[in-house]
Structure formats: C-alpha cells, structure tokens
Design an enzyme around this catalytic site. Sequence first.
Site, PDB file in Angstrom:
ATOM      1  N   ARG A   1       1.545 -12.054  -0.619  1.00  0.00           N
ATOM      2  CA  ARG A   1       0.451 -12.661   0.269  1.00  0.00           C
ATOM      3  C   ARG A   1      -0.177 -14.014   0.052  1.00  0.00           C
ATOM      4  NH1 ARG A   1      -1.588  -8.268   3.451  1.00  0.00           N
ATOM      5  NH2 ARG A   1      -0.218  -6.979   3.837  1.00  0.00           N
TER       6      ARG A   1
ATOM      7  N   SER B   1      -0.520  -3.755  11.802  1.00  0.00           N
ATOM      8  CA  SER B   1       0.229  -4.723  11.115  1.00  0.00           C
ATOM      9  C   SER B   1       0.968  -4.897  11.623  1.00  0.00           C
ATOM     10  CB  SER B   1       0.462  -4.254   9.584  1.00  0.00           C
ATOM     11  OG  SER B   1      -0.740  -3.125   8.559  1.00  0.00           O
TER      12      SER B   1
ATOM     13  N   ARG C   1       0.699  -1.287  -0.119  1.00  0.00           N
ATOM     14  CA  ARG C   1       0.255   0.160   0.120  1.00  0.00           C
ATOM     15  C   ARG C   1       0.892   1.289  -0.067  1.00  0.00           C
ATOM     16  NH1 ARG C   1      -2.265   0.949   4.079  1.00  0.00           N
ATOM     17  NH2 ARG C   1      -1.724  -1.640   5.762  1.00  0.00           N
TER      18      ARG C   1
ATOM     19  N   LYS D   1      -9.640  -2.502   1.433  1.00  0.00           N
ATOM     20  CA  LYS D   1      -9.268  -1.384   2.667  1.00  0.00           C
ATOM     21  C   LYS D   1      -9.686  -0.007   2.056  1.00  0.00           C
ATOM     22  CE  LYS D   1      -6.152  -3.152   4.730  1.00  0.00           C
ATOM     23  NZ  LYS D   1      -6.353  -3.590   5.985  1.00  0.00           N
TER      24      LYS D   1
ATOM     25  N   GLY E   1      -0.768 -19.712  20.287  1.00  0.00           N
ATOM     26  CA  GLY E   1      -2.019 -20.181  20.520  1.00  0.00           C
ATOM     27  C   GLY E   1      -2.553 -20.004  22.564  1.00  0.00           C
TER      28      GLY E   1
ATOM     29  N   ASP F   1      -9.270  -9.296   9.633  1.00  0.00           N
ATOM     30  CA  ASP F   1      -8.993  -7.847   8.999  1.00  0.00           C
ATOM     31  C   ASP F   1     -10.553  -6.370   8.818  1.00  0.00           C
ATOM     32  OD1 ASP F   1      -6.939  -6.661   7.898  1.00  0.00           O
ATOM     33  OD2 ASP F   1      -8.057  -5.765   5.956  1.00  0.00           O
TER      34      ASP F   1
ATOM     35  N   TYR G   1      -1.144  -3.368  -7.075  1.00  0.00           N
ATOM     36  CA  TYR G   1      -1.104  -4.261  -5.900  1.00  0.00           C
ATOM     37  C   TYR G   1      -2.371  -4.816  -4.813  1.00  0.00           C
ATOM     38  CZ  TYR G   1       0.213  -5.161  -1.002  1.00  0.00           C
ATOM     39  OH  TYR G   1      -0.112  -5.970   0.054  1.00  0.00           O
ATOM     40  N   GLY G   2      -2.533  -5.672  -4.335  1.00  0.00           N
ATOM     41  CA  GLY G   2      -3.721  -6.105  -3.416  1.00  0.00           C
ATOM     42  C   GLY G   2      -4.530  -5.088  -2.938  1.00  0.00           C
ATOM     43  N   GLY G   3      -3.444  -4.294  -1.889  1.00  0.00           N
ATOM     44  CA  GLY G   3      -4.522  -3.205  -0.530  1.00  0.00           C
ATOM     45  C   GLY G   3      -4.523  -2.213  -1.613  1.00  0.00           C
TER      46      GLY G   3
ATOM     47  N   LYS H   1      -2.448 -10.556  14.152  1.00  0.00           N
ATOM     48  CA  LYS H   1      -4.040 -10.159  13.908  1.00  0.00           C
ATOM     49  C   LYS H   1      -5.023 -11.436  13.258  1.00  0.00           C
ATOM     50  CE  LYS H   1      -7.260  -6.948  11.626  1.00  0.00           C
ATOM     51  NZ  LYS H   1      -6.650  -5.899  10.623  1.00  0.00           N
ATOM     52  N   THR H   2      -4.236 -11.403  12.027  1.00  0.00           N
ATOM     53  CA  THR H   2      -4.315 -13.582  11.230  1.00  0.00           C
ATOM     54  C   THR H   2      -4.488 -14.266  12.085  1.00  0.00           C
ATOM     55  OG1 THR H   2      -4.116 -11.966   8.849  1.00  0.00           O
ATOM     56  CG2 THR H   2      -4.598 -14.413   9.572  1.00  0.00           C
TER      57      THR H   2
ATOM     58  N   CYS I   1       1.133  -7.332  14.007  1.00  0.00           N
ATOM     59  CA  CYS I   1       0.710  -7.296  15.367  1.00  0.00           C
ATOM     60  C   CYS I   1       0.890  -8.658  15.659  1.00  0.00           C
ATOM     61  CB  CYS I   1       0.194  -7.064  15.915  1.00  0.00           C
ATOM     62  SG  CYS I   1       1.057  -4.692  16.420  1.00  0.00           S
TER      63      CYS I   1
HETATM   64  C1  OXD Z   1      -2.424  -4.025   6.600  1.00  0.00           C
HETATM   65  C2  OXD Z   1      -3.298  -5.645   5.916  1.00  0.00           C
HETATM   66  O1  OXD Z   1      -2.033  -3.551   5.549  1.00  0.00           O
HETATM   67  O2  OXD Z   1      -3.986  -6.399   5.466  1.00  0.00           O
HETATM   68  O3  OXD Z   1      -4.025  -3.489   6.885  1.00  0.00           O
HETATM   69  O4  OXD Z   1      -2.425  -5.938   4.605  1.00  0.00           O
HETATM   70 MN    MN Z   2      -5.593  -4.491   7.383  1.00  0.00          MN
END
Ligand code: OXD
Ligand code: MN
Length: 595
Positions: A377, A254, A75, A212, A503, A283, A203-205, A258-259, A256
């Site tokens: 990704r 980002s 991004r 986003k 976990g 997300d 690119y994706g984002g 999350k997924t 940290c």
């Molecule tokens: C981010 C993403 O950058 O989800 O937050 O790709």
């Molecule tokens: Mn995100």
Amino acid sequence: MGNPNDMTTNVRVINWVEAVTKLCQPDKVVWIDGSEAQLKALRDEAIATGEMTELNQEKLPGCLWHITAQNDVARVEHRTFICTKKQEDAGPTNNWMDPDAMREKLKPLYNGCMKGRTMYVTPYCMGPVGSPFSKVGIETTDSIYVVLNMDIMTRIGQRALDQLGDSNDFVRGMHAKADIDEENRYIVQFPEDNAIWSINSGYGGNVLLGKKCFALRIASYQGWKEGWMAEHMLILGLEDPDGNVQYVTGAFPSACGKTNLAMLIPPDVYKKKGYKVWTVGDDIAWMHIGEDGRLYAINPEAGFFGVAPGTNEKSNYNALASTKKNTIFTNVVLNKDDMTVWWEGLDKNPPENGIDWLGRPWNGKTSTEKGANPNSRFTAPAANCPSISPEWENPQGVPISAIIFGGRRAKTAPLVYQSFDWKHGVFVGSIMASETTAAAAGAVGVVRRDPMAMLPFCGYNMGDYWQHWLDMGEKLGDKAPKIFNVNWFRTDDEGHFIWPGFGDNMRALMWILARCNSEAEGVETPIGTLPRAEDINLEGLDDVTIDTVRELLSVDNALWLEDAAGCEELYAKFGKRLPAELASQLAAQKERLAK
Ligand code: OXD
Ligand code: MN
C-alpha cells in the site's frame, strides 16, 4: 510533548485514557498534539529504530518505507467481530460474540502488553474540522507507524480534541501491536459502546482505526441511529465545459478499480471539450440529508490508503502523483541504489539491488518471486492528488446526483443500467456481487455476494441496514439521487475484457448524468433501464464497435434467473430482518425475467 491537561479537560477522555493506561501498562504515555515538531520527532525515532526507512528526500520528500510482519499483510475478516448485546443485532453476515465475554477474553491479551513501550494517545477527526458531520475518535496505540499513518489518513491532534470539546461522542479505539500473534489477532467493534479493540496486528486496515473500523463499521451503526449513511463509496465530481459540477458516489467491492474511478482522467474527446473529473474521496462517504432535502456527502478521510501493485502512470496517473511526497509505503520493494520504491506493475525497471516485502535482498531482473506484497500500500495525503476537488473539504459536503453500484461480472451485468426507482435501486445494491479473478487464490469465476460492497464493513444487521436505505429513500422523496449499476468487466467467450475501462468509463458516467438531467433515452428491460448502444459515445474509441457495445448492453434473462437463486440464498439468511420490500423486489424481477 502533549500533556493531557493542556490538551483537553474532557473528563471522559481523560478517564478512558487512564483506564487504558492501567490495563496496557506502558512505560510512557505521549499525547499526540499533531504539531509538526512532534511528528518530526516521531519520524526520526522510527527511522533511528529501523521501524521505518527514510526514502530519497530529493525524489520522494517526506516519504518513508515500512514492512509489516509476514503474517500481517491484510485485513482479517475471520477475526473481525461486531459485539452487540444481542447476536441478531449483528446479523448473519458478521462474526459475533457477547460484548462482556469478548472484553473478558481480550483483557488478558492487553494486560501489560505495553510494558517497556510508549503509548501514543492519538485524537483524530473524521471529516473536515468544523464540519457538523465530522466525528472524533481517539486511538491509543503502541505504534509510531500507526500515528504517522493516522496523520495522513485523518486530522489528528489538538484540532480533533477542540472539535470534540466536552462531548462524550468519541470513538474509543484501543490498539496494541502486542506480539503480532496471528492466533490472538482480534479486530472488534462494540457499536453500542462507541468502542473498538484491535490487537496483535500492525497492518493498515486492522489498525488505522479511523478507517474501516470507525468510518464504516461504527459509523454505519451511528448513521442508522442518527439518520445518515456511512458507505464504502468513492465520491467524484464531473465538471462540464460550462463549469457545472455534478457529484456521484460509487460502491465497488475490492479489486474493482474504485480508486481508479475516483481519479479518472477523461478521454481526449472530453478533455478537449473542457470536461474535468474531480476526486472528493476514494473509499468512504458519509451522507446526510441537507437543508434543501438533497443528499450530501463528505469524505471522512484525509488520505488514500491505496493498493500499490498495478498503479502506474497509465492506470492511475493521479494516484501515482499523490505518492510523490509525504507518503508512507508499506510492503513494497525498496530500491537500495537510489532509496526509492518499486512494485509490480509500476514500470518495466525493477531494481536489481532491492529489498522485498519480506525484508530479503531482491533482484527484479532475476527473481521469480514478487517483490511487493500483492496487498502492499501507499498512504498518501489527499491534498497531493492533482485531481483533488476544490470542494473536498467543504464542511457541508457535496450534493449527490447519482449513486453507482458495481462489481466484476463476466456475463450477467451490462455495462450500465439504471434502477427503476430508489427502492429498486436498494435492491440492485443488495444483490451486488463480484466474481473472483485468477489474480487471487481459489477458484476463478466464483460469485461472491457483497451487498453495497459493505459485507465486511456493516456494523449491524444487514437486514436493518437495507431497511435504513429504504427509509432514507422515503425521506429523500423526489430529491433522492438516481441509482445505477455498472460493470467494466464483461468478457468475450475467450475471457478477454471487451470494454477498455479506466478513463473510458467516463462514457458510462456521461450517460448516467444525462439520465439524471433527463437528457438521455433509456430502454426498459427486466433488470432496469439501459442505454441504447448509440447512447454511449464512442468518439475517439477506435477499438470498440457499436456491436461490441450491443454485446456489453445485452441482458441474458436465463443467466439473471440463475443469479436470482444466489440472491434468494443470501436473503434467506436474514429471516424476519429481511425488509419485505426487498423480497417483493426480487419476486417482481424474477417475474419480469421469466416473461
Ligand atoms: C478495502 C480497502 O479493503 O479499502 O476495501 O482497503
Ligand atoms: Mn475500501
């Protein structure tokens, strides 16, 4: 392939697509109906032109590999704009330009940019089709890669147009790869016009406009106007041995995990007792007040656009399992020997006969360079995920018991704490921050403020956004979710992480839910309510002693006072748009800390 008159009679849609066609001048316009026959033809075409590479259909059925241009792998926040009529409505944390001036600037870039190309008109639905909370967008694009990714990440085609009907409530997304020219790359949101213009990226984002651009930047603005919330949050459900499931959302900047948290696998002690974790989203969460007055969340997406490096069977079994079919891999290593994929941290067997993300021959045994881009990704269907919640497409969403904020802090934030109430919780979210790691370029340990993990994604003035949070709390009253903060990244004096994470983060979640159910003790400190060390279940966790937990839960008032200066600096940017409530929350916290 789809003819507009077959697919919709919505005059606004037809007129808008006509205007885009006139501007971009594609040779051909193809409406995406979303049928498998049409998608197959597009995959075949992308494979035939070399835009995408078909992977081993036995090992990775339906999977494709793609590399983007070298200058186009992430991004681009410095080229991302929020174009509202008044600059103060975009606020101090967004790039801004007058909407008309921006359109005049970008029109020449779009003008004729699709000559010799096909334009794909992709209707898509964010959220389950049929949900009253779902919203429709239409993306015009010159990229098959975009269409195929949108097919995974959203619900595309006729069903989206059916959901829209004759309504004008659709986001007009105009994407063009154009020349992938970095100097003319723009990702522009026009929240007041329900429009997104994205040019010169693949690119994706930047180009999967449902993610986003719509589901956060435009949707956050819509939520403000319409009384709901679009947040950069995972959604997970935690099921107890009696089969009761409670849901939480979590916002993290980002890098940290999350997924990983969204797809957490409980430690053995909990698994054996019958606890389960269900993934609803990894997300984005769209949250509404339900008829019973509680806050409900839907996942507007239908897939995961996850970072590949570091993903492996141990770090995130469920994410890896999600990528085993119908997945698009971007900027990872292609293993030419068996036409599979590889990335750093997947396993210890890098291919010797590989192609790296730059398209060069790459030998993982001898190369000193990384084979996969650090931001490479996978785009994987959520339905593939072994932990996907049976409720993930519930049109009403799932009721939220707790909202969790978090960041990467070496010393300040304890493992977990609870805000005193909703207002204090909004304050806790507003001062969220993360420290930079050695993994990224630049200085290590620099604190970046990232309120609610929305800094790059809030489509309006963040001061108004905080006020909207406060207003939602007023509406929710005593039905409001409880708000917590977690930090998995405390270190010892040598810089080693002292909490195992992954976990075992469930142990903190268990305290969080126990607090929501009034079943756990807490100790009040100046920053919020903390567990006592003995409230964190350490069963089966041989490496962590109760003393370590004490350290994880320690609050250093002097450090927090220092941190408050950074919060003041952030708040000062907002002038009159800073909610008075937040200024007094900060003052009150400082007073408690100084005592
Ligand atoms: C981010 C993403 O950058 O989800 O937050 O790709
Ligand atoms: Mn995100």
